[in-house]
Motif scaffolding. Structure first.
Motif, PDB file in Angstrom:
ATOM      1  N   GLN A  16      -5.400   1.271   4.283  1.00  0.00           N
ATOM      2  CA  GLN A  16      -4.872   0.906   2.980  1.00  0.00           C
ATOM      3  C   GLN A  16      -4.869   2.132   2.061  1.00  0.00           C
ATOM      4  OE1 GLN A  16      -6.727  -2.946   1.631  1.00  0.00           O
ATOM      5  NE2 GLN A  16      -7.823  -2.668   3.553  1.00  0.00           N
ATOM      6  N   ARG A  17      -3.785   2.301   1.352  1.00  0.00           N
ATOM      7  CA  ARG A  17      -3.645   3.407   0.409  1.00  0.00           C
ATOM      8  C   ARG A  17      -3.131   2.859  -0.921  1.00  0.00           C
ATOM      9  NH1 ARG A  17      -3.018   8.458   3.025  1.00  0.00           N
ATOM     10  NH2 ARG A  17      -4.712   8.588   4.520  1.00  0.00           N
ATOM     11  N   SER A  18      -3.920   3.004  -1.950  1.00  0.00           N
ATOM     12  CA  SER A  18      -3.528   2.549  -3.281  1.00  0.00           C
ATOM     13  C   SER A  18      -3.106   1.084  -3.218  1.00  0.00           C
ATOM     14  CB  SER A  18      -2.407   3.444  -3.825  1.00  0.00           C
ATOM     15  OG  SER A  18      -2.088   3.105  -5.151  1.00  0.00           O
ATOM     16  N   LEU A  19      -1.852   0.788  -3.540  1.00  0.00           N
ATOM     17  CA  LEU A  19      -1.372  -0.592  -3.516  1.00  0.00           C
ATOM     18  C   LEU A  19      -0.744  -0.966  -2.171  1.00  0.00           C
ATOM     19  CD1 LEU A  19       0.268  -0.769  -7.078  1.00  0.00           C
ATOM     20  CD2 LEU A  19      -2.029  -1.505  -6.385  1.00  0.00           C
ATOM     21  N   ASP A  20      -0.665  -0.022  -1.259  1.00  0.00           N
ATOM     22  CA  ASP A  20      -0.060  -0.296   0.046  1.00  0.00           C
ATOM     23  C   ASP A  20      -1.069  -0.964   0.976  1.00  0.00           C
ATOM     24  OD1 ASP A  20       2.300   0.899  -0.740  1.00  0.00           O
ATOM     25  OD2 ASP A  20       1.691   2.886  -0.036  1.00  0.00           O
TER      26      ASP A  20
END
Length: 292
Positions: free
Chosen positions: A182-186
């Motif tokens: 998971q990256r930020s809102l992704d």
């Protein structure tokens, strides 16, 4: 067995293997807590690196042989605190750690020389968890028994997936397994790439892609999908050496895959030396993987 204790784990080793017992303390990286324990056969070790960190202590890292460490090739480079074969400690144990690093280096060199032609993939199978392996995320489950990989979605998945309910993939049909945290809102996800993947599959969003299992708002889910991706990858390497049947174009695709992985390892080295930023490394690695 000799024993060396660090901040994230305790390493015990003899003339055959390094047994790593990871700490379960809450500050430890989620991958290390998911693994709990790992065994690294000495012949799998290509190099033992010891570094003194001024006024902060020391770092001891095992560099494994090519096609032996599946955790390093299935997705973005792990942060230092999440690397499973790196141990750090304080200044009070630096001399002891340096001594053990020398002993490990000598033992690994001797073990490789005496190991004969044993293929590296056998060590990869020893490093990953045993099968059958089952993991759970907010979207569903993934299961792997060594020959068959299954994705199964819950009612919380997209309507497209919940209606489909599950997908089964024979190991011989899988080209590789990708992992994206998971990256930020992704959202993060685990993704199966088959030898016969079509353009529709390549363009599908992860939430609607039947080859994907999503992770949401959980470092623990990211860790377990990484463990699953690494485990399937180790078995894929083993299948390549066992003579298992593959599609007609698999030989060329496998050669291309090895070339990509070799270039990714070189990028990782440049990144560790500070010659590439995190963003540059991730971008170039994604570009290489997309060529497969």
């Amino acid at each position: 067995m000799d024993e060396l204790q660090g901040k994230t784990a305790t390493w015990r080793f003899d003339e055959e293997k390094v047994v790593i017992q990871y700490s379960s303390r809450w500050r430890n990286h989620a991958l290390l807590k998911a693994l709990a324990r790992c065994e690294v056969p000495l012949p799998a070790i290509a190099a033992v690196e010891f570094n003194s960190v001024a006024k902060k202590g020391w770092q001891l890292q095992l560099r494994l042989r090519e096609r032996t460490d599946p955790y390093a090739v299935v997705g973005p480079l792990l942060p230092e605190k999440g690397q499973p074969f790196l141990l750090a400690g304080g200044p009070d144990t630096e001399l002891l750690a340096e001594y053990y690093a020398d002993q490990l280096r000598i033992g690994a060199d001797a073990a490789r020389l005496g190991d004969g032609p044993r293929p590296p993939h056998e060590y990869a199978l020893a490093i990953v968890p045993p099968v059958p392996l089952h993991i759970q995320t907010s979207e569903g489950r993934a299961m792997f028994d060594g020959q068959m990989f299954r994705l199964e979605w819950s009612d919380d998945a997209s309507s497209r997936k919940s209606k489909k309910r599950r997908m089964d993939y024979a190991l011989a049909d899988i080209q590789r397994v990708e992992w994206f945290p998971q990256r930020s809102l992704d959202e993060g996800y685990l993704r199966v790439v088959t030898w016969q993947e079509d353009d529709d599959a390549k363009s599908a969003k992860p939430r609607k892609d039947f080859a994907c299992l999503l992770t949401e708002d959980s470092a623990k889910q990211d860790a377990w999908t990484l463990v699953m991706a690494a485990t399937v990858t180790a078995h894929l390497w083993a299948a390549e050496h066992s003579g298992s049947p593959q599609p007609a174009n698999a030989a060329q695709l496998t050669a291309d895959t090895r070339s990509v992985y070799d270039r990714i390892r070189e990028l990782g080295r440049l990144h560790e030396e500070g010659l590439l930023t995190d963003e540059e490394f991730t971008s170039k690695k994604t570009e290489l993987l997309n060529r497969l």
